[in-house]
Design a protein around this motif. Structure first.
Motif, PDB file in Angstrom:
ATOM      1  N   THR A 191       0.827  -1.203   0.000  1.00 29.24           N
ATOM      2  CA  THR A 191       0.000   0.000   0.000  1.00 29.24           C
ATOM      3  C   THR A 191       0.861   1.254   0.000  1.00 29.24           C
ATOM      4  OG1 THR A 191      -1.818  -1.137   1.130  1.00 29.24           O
ATOM      5  CG2 THR A 191      -1.769   1.266   1.274  1.00 29.24           C
ATOM      6  N   ILE A 192       1.901   1.253   0.829  1.00 31.99           N
ATOM      7  CA  ILE A 192       2.815   2.398   0.867  1.00 31.99           C
ATOM      8  C   ILE A 192       3.543   2.542  -0.466  1.00 31.99           C
ATOM      9  CG2 ILE A 192       4.842   3.382   2.001  1.00 31.99           C
ATOM     10  CD1 ILE A 192       4.007   1.766   4.517  1.00 31.99           C
ATOM     11  N   ALA A 193       3.994   1.405  -1.017  1.00 27.78           N
ATOM     12  CA  ALA A 193       4.718   1.424  -2.290  1.00 27.78           C
ATOM     13  C   ALA A 193       3.854   2.003  -3.402  1.00 27.78           C
ATOM     14  CB  ALA A 193       5.163   0.010  -2.646  1.00 27.78           C
ATOM     15  N   LYS A 194       2.604   1.617  -3.439  1.00 25.79           N
ATOM     16  CA  LYS A 194       1.707   2.107  -4.488  1.00 25.79           C
ATOM     17  C   LYS A 194       1.504   3.612  -4.388  1.00 25.79           C
ATOM     18  CE  LYS A 194      -2.744   1.141  -6.682  1.00 25.79           C
ATOM     19  NZ  LYS A 194      -3.980   0.296  -6.645  1.00 25.79           N
ATOM     20  N   ARG A 195       1.465   4.097  -3.174  1.00 27.94           N
ATOM     21  CA  ARG A 195       1.261   5.530  -2.950  1.00 27.94           C
ATOM     22  C   ARG A 195       2.486   6.350  -3.366  1.00 27.94           C
ATOM     23  NH1 ARG A 195      -0.321   5.093   2.094  1.00 27.94           N
ATOM     24  NH2 ARG A 195       1.631   5.687   3.101  1.00 27.94           N
ATOM     25  N   ARG A 196       3.671   5.754  -3.276  1.00 28.42           N
ATOM     26  CA  ARG A 196       4.906   6.522  -3.466  1.00 28.42           C
ATOM     27  C   ARG A 196       5.560   6.320  -4.823  1.00 28.42           C
ATOM     28  NH1 ARG A 196       6.866   9.124   0.533  1.00 28.42           N
ATOM     29  NH2 ARG A 196       8.969   9.098  -0.353  1.00 28.42           N
TER      30      ARG A 196
ATOM     31  N   TYR B 226       8.180  -4.475  -2.856  1.00 28.26           N
ATOM     32  CA  TYR B 226       7.245  -3.618  -2.123  1.00 28.26           C
ATOM     33  C   TYR B 226       7.992  -2.891  -0.997  1.00 28.26           C
ATOM     34  CZ  TYR B 226       3.425  -6.214  -4.401  1.00 28.26           C
ATOM     35  OH  TYR B 226       2.564  -6.790  -5.305  1.00 28.26           O
ATOM     36  N   GLY B 227       8.832  -3.621  -0.281  1.00 25.03           N
ATOM     37  CA  GLY B 227       9.616  -2.992   0.777  1.00 25.03           C
ATOM     38  C   GLY B 227      10.556  -1.938   0.231  1.00 25.03           C
ATOM     39  N   LEU B 228      11.207  -2.251  -0.900  1.00 25.64           N
ATOM     40  CA  LEU B 228      12.132  -1.302  -1.521  1.00 25.64           C
ATOM     41  C   LEU B 228      11.406  -0.028  -1.923  1.00 25.64           C
ATOM     42  CD1 LEU B 228      15.036  -0.831  -2.675  1.00 25.64           C
ATOM     43  CD2 LEU B 228      14.168  -1.768  -4.826  1.00 25.64           C
ATOM     44  N   MET B 229      10.260  -0.150  -2.577  1.00 24.18           N
ATOM     45  CA  MET B 229       9.508   1.032  -3.004  1.00 24.18           C
ATOM     46  C   MET B 229       8.954   1.810  -1.812  1.00 24.18           C
ATOM     47  SD  MET B 229       7.450  -0.170  -6.454  1.00 24.18           S
ATOM     48  CE  MET B 229       6.859  -1.751  -5.843  1.00 24.18           C
ATOM     49  N   ALA B 230       8.629   1.101  -0.744  1.00 27.58           N
ATOM     50  CA  ALA B 230       8.066   1.763   0.432  1.00 27.58           C
ATOM     51  C   ALA B 230       9.105   2.564   1.196  1.00 27.58           C
ATOM     52  CB  ALA B 230       7.425   0.734   1.367  1.00 27.58           C
ATOM     53  N   GLY B 231      10.388   2.135   1.163  1.00 27.71           N
ATOM     54  CA  GLY B 231      11.353   2.829   2.014  1.00 27.71           C
ATOM     55  C   GLY B 231      12.805   2.524   1.749  1.00 27.71           C
ATOM     56  N   GLY B 232      13.173   2.158   0.509  1.00 26.76           N
ATOM     57  CA  GLY B 232      14.578   1.913   0.223  1.00 26.76           C
ATOM     58  C   GLY B 232      15.150   0.795   1.083  1.00 26.76           C
ATOM     59  N   ARG B 233      16.408   0.965   1.493  1.00 28.66           N
ATOM     60  CA  ARG B 233      17.065  -0.068   2.302  1.00 28.66           C
ATOM     61  C   ARG B 233      16.269  -0.346   3.572  1.00 28.66           C
ATOM     62  NH1 ARG B 233      22.016  -2.232   4.408  1.00 28.66           N
ATOM     63  NH2 ARG B 233      21.287  -3.425   6.193  1.00 28.66           N
ATOM     64  N   GLU B 234      15.782   0.690   4.245  1.00 28.41           N
ATOM     65  CA  GLU B 234      15.007   0.474   5.473  1.00 28.41           C
ATOM     66  C   GLU B 234      13.721  -0.302   5.191  1.00 28.41           C
ATOM     67  OE1 GLU B 234      16.302   3.336   4.490  1.00 28.41           O
ATOM     68  OE2 GLU B 234      17.137   4.484   6.163  1.00 28.41           O
ATOM     69  N   GLY B 235      13.149  -0.098   4.009  1.00 31.43           N
ATOM     70  CA  GLY B 235      11.953  -0.842   3.640  1.00 31.43           C
ATOM     71  C   GLY B 235      12.232  -2.310   3.415  1.00 31.43           C
ATOM     72  N   VAL B 236      13.399  -2.635   2.837  1.00 31.82           N
ATOM     73  CA  VAL B 236      13.766  -4.040   2.666  1.00 31.82           C
ATOM     74  C   VAL B 236      14.033  -4.679   4.030  1.00 31.82           C
ATOM     75  CG1 VAL B 236      15.295  -5.663   1.514  1.00 31.82           C
ATOM     76  CG2 VAL B 236      14.730  -3.505   0.397  1.00 31.82           C
ATOM     77  N   ASP B 237      14.723  -3.934   4.912  1.00 29.41           N
ATOM     78  CA  ASP B 237      14.916  -4.430   6.281  1.00 29.41           C
ATOM     79  C   ASP B 237      13.568  -4.726   6.933  1.00 29.41           C
ATOM     80  OD1 ASP B 237      17.709  -4.168   6.176  1.00 29.41           O
ATOM     81  OD2 ASP B 237      17.668  -2.131   6.969  1.00 29.41           O
TER      82      ASP B 237
END
Length: 412
Positions: free
Chosen positions: A41-46, A359-370
């Protein structure tokens, strides 16, 4: 009668704790994500629609992807009770090396298009978590760049046998020279699947700026800032071979790929080799007979043949047939740690996550993958504890029933 009293401020404040404000926007977003679907959801928004849909979409009617996800949802667990599960062990070994968790990051193409940190973020997060990272032939960070991002972790390489065979041979040699320990020989892409979302979006590599693109980008200026102020998007490991991005993509799909190509690559590669894209028991049996180290049950995330077999449904039969001879890995549709636990219980040695990673990458880069790894890890641990399993080795087919939503019509 209920005894009442005037509220005492000290008692009220004892029950109420005000949350400290979080001024880091990325951390604030990610802290709210409790599931992979939250990250989506975050990834789609960003992310601009064309880039998001490239990740999110699949081939034609997207039935293969939908069925793969439903297959994991249609699982019934059978927990064992009165077992001390204060601690559980999620570690395993796969293809001759260790992994702290029973999943790794799958190979994905065009990764920096989704978010500019791309494979550097994925490889770095994988190394920090102690799990393998797999780089795609169509990755946007070079073999050497991934080695530098994950110098002490496990790196794998996914190979497309290209029309210009020398290009593929050169990639195999570079991956070996840079310490990659496992090669995924991909067999399900003789031609590209029909990815209709991309066609409807006018998606191209590199992106073409149209009026629609501009309108869609207005609420996402950060993505365009990153895209326009970072190195050119290219297939990094192929940048020295010449040709445009489009020409290299066309070279990557070859309908003449054969068992002879597998023989040649196997002789060249010094490490473990797994065949990615196996979709029948018969092919698994034949490949195991050729001495490969692993079988990756995958329909390419539903991005190639629509209405393809469901890898999770194939798993028990393939393990029964070849599980003593090769390590069986499952890919496609994993969105929850419980999906991973169910796969291990039914005999998979390991699993791979692709879209969840992106999805994690798009949501927040490295922190999103973590955060993606943290979510799946927590779900794995919780599911194992609720099943009464101390380790992955204690998970067995008795823990899982695959419920049947779709089944073959039986005639006669």
């Amino acid at each position: 009668m209920v005894q009442r009293q005037f509220p005492k401020a000290a008692e009220v404040f004892e029950l109420m704790q005000f949350k400290k404000p979080e001024f880091n926007g990325r951390k604030r977003r990610l802290d709210k994500a409790l599931t992979i679907y939250d990250l989506r959801t975050i990834a789609k928004r960003r992310t601009p629609r064309a880039a998001f849909d490239y990740t999110d979409g699949a081939a034609e009617g997207e039935l293969s992807l939908d069925r793969a996800r439903k297959a994991f949802e249609d699982v019934e667990f059978h927990p064992e009770v009165l077992r001390d599960v204060a601690r559980v062990d999620t570690s395993t070994t796969v293809f001759g090396g260790a992994s702290a968790l029973p999943f790794g990051i799958a190979p994905t193409g065009f990764t920096r298009l989704m978010q500019t940190e791309g494979e550097v973020a994925g490889a770095g997060a994988a190394g920090a978590a102690g799990i393998p990272f797999c780089l795609s032939t169509l990755g946007t960070t070079s073999i050497e760049g991934v080695r530098d991002a994950n110098p002490s972790g496990r790196n794998w390489f996914q190979l497309y046998v290209m029309k210009q065979r020398d290009i593929s041979y050169g990639l195999v040699e570079r991956a070996a020279q840079n310490g990659f320990d496992t090669l995924f020989f991909t067999v399900d892409t003789p031609v590209a699947g029909a990815r209709l979302r991309d066609k409807r979006n006018g998606f191209s590599i590199p992106p073409q700026i149209t009026l629609g693109t501009v309108v869609n980008a207005i609420p996402r200026p950060w993505w365009w800032y990153d895209f326009l102020t970072t190195p050119k998007l290219e297939f990094a490991s192929l940048s020295s071979t010449g040709g445009t991005v489009g020409e290299l993509l066309d070279f990557a799909m070859d309908p003449t790929i054969s068992y002879e190509d597998l023989r040649i690559i196997r002789e060249m590669w010094p490490g473990k080799i797994a065949i990615k894209g196996v979709q029948t028991v018969e092919d698994a049996r034949r490949l195991a007979g050729l001495g490969v180290d692993g079988i990756v049950l995958s329909n390419h995330g539903g991005r190639q043949l629509d209405r393809a077999p469901i890898p999770f449904h194939l798993l028990p039969d393939v393990v029964r047939e070849v599980g003593q001879d090769v390590e069986v890995v499952v890919d496609t549709g994993i969105m929850n740690g419980a999906d991973i636990v169910a796969s291990i219980a039914l005999g998979a040695k390991f699993t791979l996550v692709g879209r969840a990673y992106l999805y994690g990458l798009m949501a927040g880069g490295r922190e999103g993958v973590d955060k993606m790894i943290e979510i799946l890890s927590d779900q794995i641990v919780r599911t194992m504890k609720l099943l009464g399993a101390h380790s992955l080795e204690e998970l067995t087919p008795q823990h899982v029933t695959q419920l049947e939503r779709l089944g073959p019509i039986r005639r006669g």
